[in-house]
Structures are given as structure tokens and as C-alpha cells.
Design a protein around this motif. Sequence first.
Motif, PDB file in Angstrom:
ATOM      1  N   VAL A 115       0.860  -1.178   0.059  1.00  0.00           N
ATOM      2  CA  VAL A 115       0.025   0.023  -0.056  1.00  0.00           C
ATOM      3  C   VAL A 115       0.874   1.303   0.007  1.00  0.00           C
ATOM      4  CG1 VAL A 115      -1.630   1.538   1.527  1.00  0.00           C
ATOM      5  CG2 VAL A 115      -1.905  -1.006   1.101  1.00  0.00           C
ATOM      6  N   SER A 149       0.547   2.531  -5.318  1.00  0.00           N
ATOM      7  CA  SER A 149      -0.282   3.855  -5.878  1.00  0.00           C
ATOM      8  C   SER A 149       0.153   4.904  -4.836  1.00  0.00           C
ATOM      9  CB  SER A 149      -1.701   3.792  -5.994  1.00  0.00           C
ATOM     10  OG  SER A 149      -2.276   4.782  -6.304  1.00  0.00           O
ATOM     11  N   GLN A 174      -3.342   6.328  -3.315  1.00  0.00           N
ATOM     12  CA  GLN A 174      -3.907   5.377  -2.526  1.00  0.00           C
ATOM     13  C   GLN A 174      -3.140   5.547  -1.106  1.00  0.00           C
ATOM     14  OE1 GLN A 174      -3.580   1.297  -3.388  1.00  0.00           O
ATOM     15  NE2 GLN A 174      -5.176   0.843  -1.881  1.00  0.00           N
ATOM     16  N   GLN A 207      -4.170   8.991   0.299  1.00  0.00           N
ATOM     17  CA  GLN A 207      -5.548   9.202   0.807  1.00  0.00           C
ATOM     18  C   GLN A 207      -5.629   8.274   2.290  1.00  0.00           C
ATOM     19  OE1 GLN A 207      -8.302   6.913  -1.702  1.00  0.00           O
ATOM     20  NE2 GLN A 207     -10.060   7.516  -0.510  1.00  0.00           N
ATOM     21  N   TYR A 208      -4.946   7.282   2.295  1.00  0.00           N
ATOM     22  CA  TYR A 208      -4.700   6.741   3.824  1.00  0.00           C
ATOM     23  C   TYR A 208      -4.096   7.453   4.500  1.00  0.00           C
ATOM     24  CZ  TYR A 208      -3.031   3.764   7.283  1.00  0.00           C
ATOM     25  OH  TYR A 208      -2.701   3.198   8.567  1.00  0.00           O
TER      26      TYR A 208
END
Length: 227
Positions: free
Chosen positions: A107, A111, A114, A117-118
Motif C-alpha cells: 500500500v 499507488s 492510495q 488518501q490513507y
Amino acid sequence: MSRPLNDEEVLSEMNKMVAFIKQEALEKAREIKVKADEEFAIEKAKLVKQEQQAIDAQYEKKRKGAEVAQKIAQSTLTNKSRLKLLHRREEHLQDLFNTARQEITNVSSGSTGQYEQYLEGMILQGFLILMEPSVTLHGRKKDHDVITKAAESAQKNYKEISGRDITFEVQGTLPDDIAGGIKLVSGNGRITLDNTLDERLRLLEDRMLPEIRKDLFGPNENRKFYT
């Protein structure tokens, strides 16, 4: 008037006496033999019974010893099998957790959108928990830019949700070998909130481990109480 006995009469009387004494002796001998046989039979039966009891006791002792040895051997074998099974289960769980660690590492290294966003979600959550005017964000040195960008978005969302302003500082103090994530420290340094991927996975493992074990291996037969 009685007359003296002649030689033949004397001899006859003596023979009668001898025969009587002999007969008495034979009868006495028979009585002694019968009694001796009876006593011998009684003593023999007593000795046989004692020996039989001793043999039975010895056999019972050996039998119990064999049963104990068998139970110990069976218990040892059962424990070894149980420990081996538990070891295999733990290996399986560790493989599962290692796979999960690899996935969360993907993760943070995959990306950028991604991962950003996390981070934004974790930072916003930390802002709302701490409710401090200033917060220091500790992350990996290589994540400095993405953390800064995510924190700026979280800062705006925090203002909309809480109506408060918050400032932040990003420091690359966390080691690069962790999976990623963020650690938030309040402005006065008294409160630390660990939102790293590694820590969140560890907490998830601790909380979900009983449920995971049940799903993989079924309910624990030795467990009697459930909360």
C-alpha cells in the motif's frame, strides 16, 4: 487254688501282650500319621495361599505400573502431538500475518494516491482525537512530501469539522524499514498517537486473533468460558 503257669502258658500270655502292644502301637502310629497328614495339608494350603497372594500382589503391582507407564506414554505422545499441532497453527498464523504485512507494505510503496488518501484519513483521525492547536507528524523520511500533502488536506477537513485551526510540522524520524503510516505528537509532547501501519496491524492481530483462530481451526474444545 491257682497254680503257677507253665512255660507254654507264660509264652502264650507274653505273645498276647506283645500282640496287644503292637496293635496299640500301630493304631497310635496311624493316628499320628493322619494328624501329621492333616497338619501337612493345612500348612501346605497356608503356604500355597500365601505364595498365591504374594504372586497376585506382585502381578497387581506390575499391572498398575504398566497402566501408569502406558498412561504416561500416551499422555506424552498426546502432548507432543498437541504441541506439534499448535506449532503448525502458529506457523500458519504467522504466514497469514506476514502476508498481511506484505500487503500493507505494498500500500505504501504502490499507488501514491492510495497511500496519500490513507495518510489523510489517519492524520485527520489523529487531529480529531488530539484536538490540539499544533501537532508534529513523524513519518518515514521518504514519505515527507506525501505526508505534507495529506496533512494539508486533513487540516482543511479538520477546520470544517471542528471549526478550529491547527498547525503541523512534518519530521522524517521514523525508520524506512517500517511499512509506513504516521505518528502524531501533540504540541506539548505529552500525547503520542501511533497511526503507523505496523502498529495498526499489530493491534488488529491482537484483537482479531481469537476470531481468526476460530475461523481457521474451529472453536477451542478446552475453552469453557466465553466473554
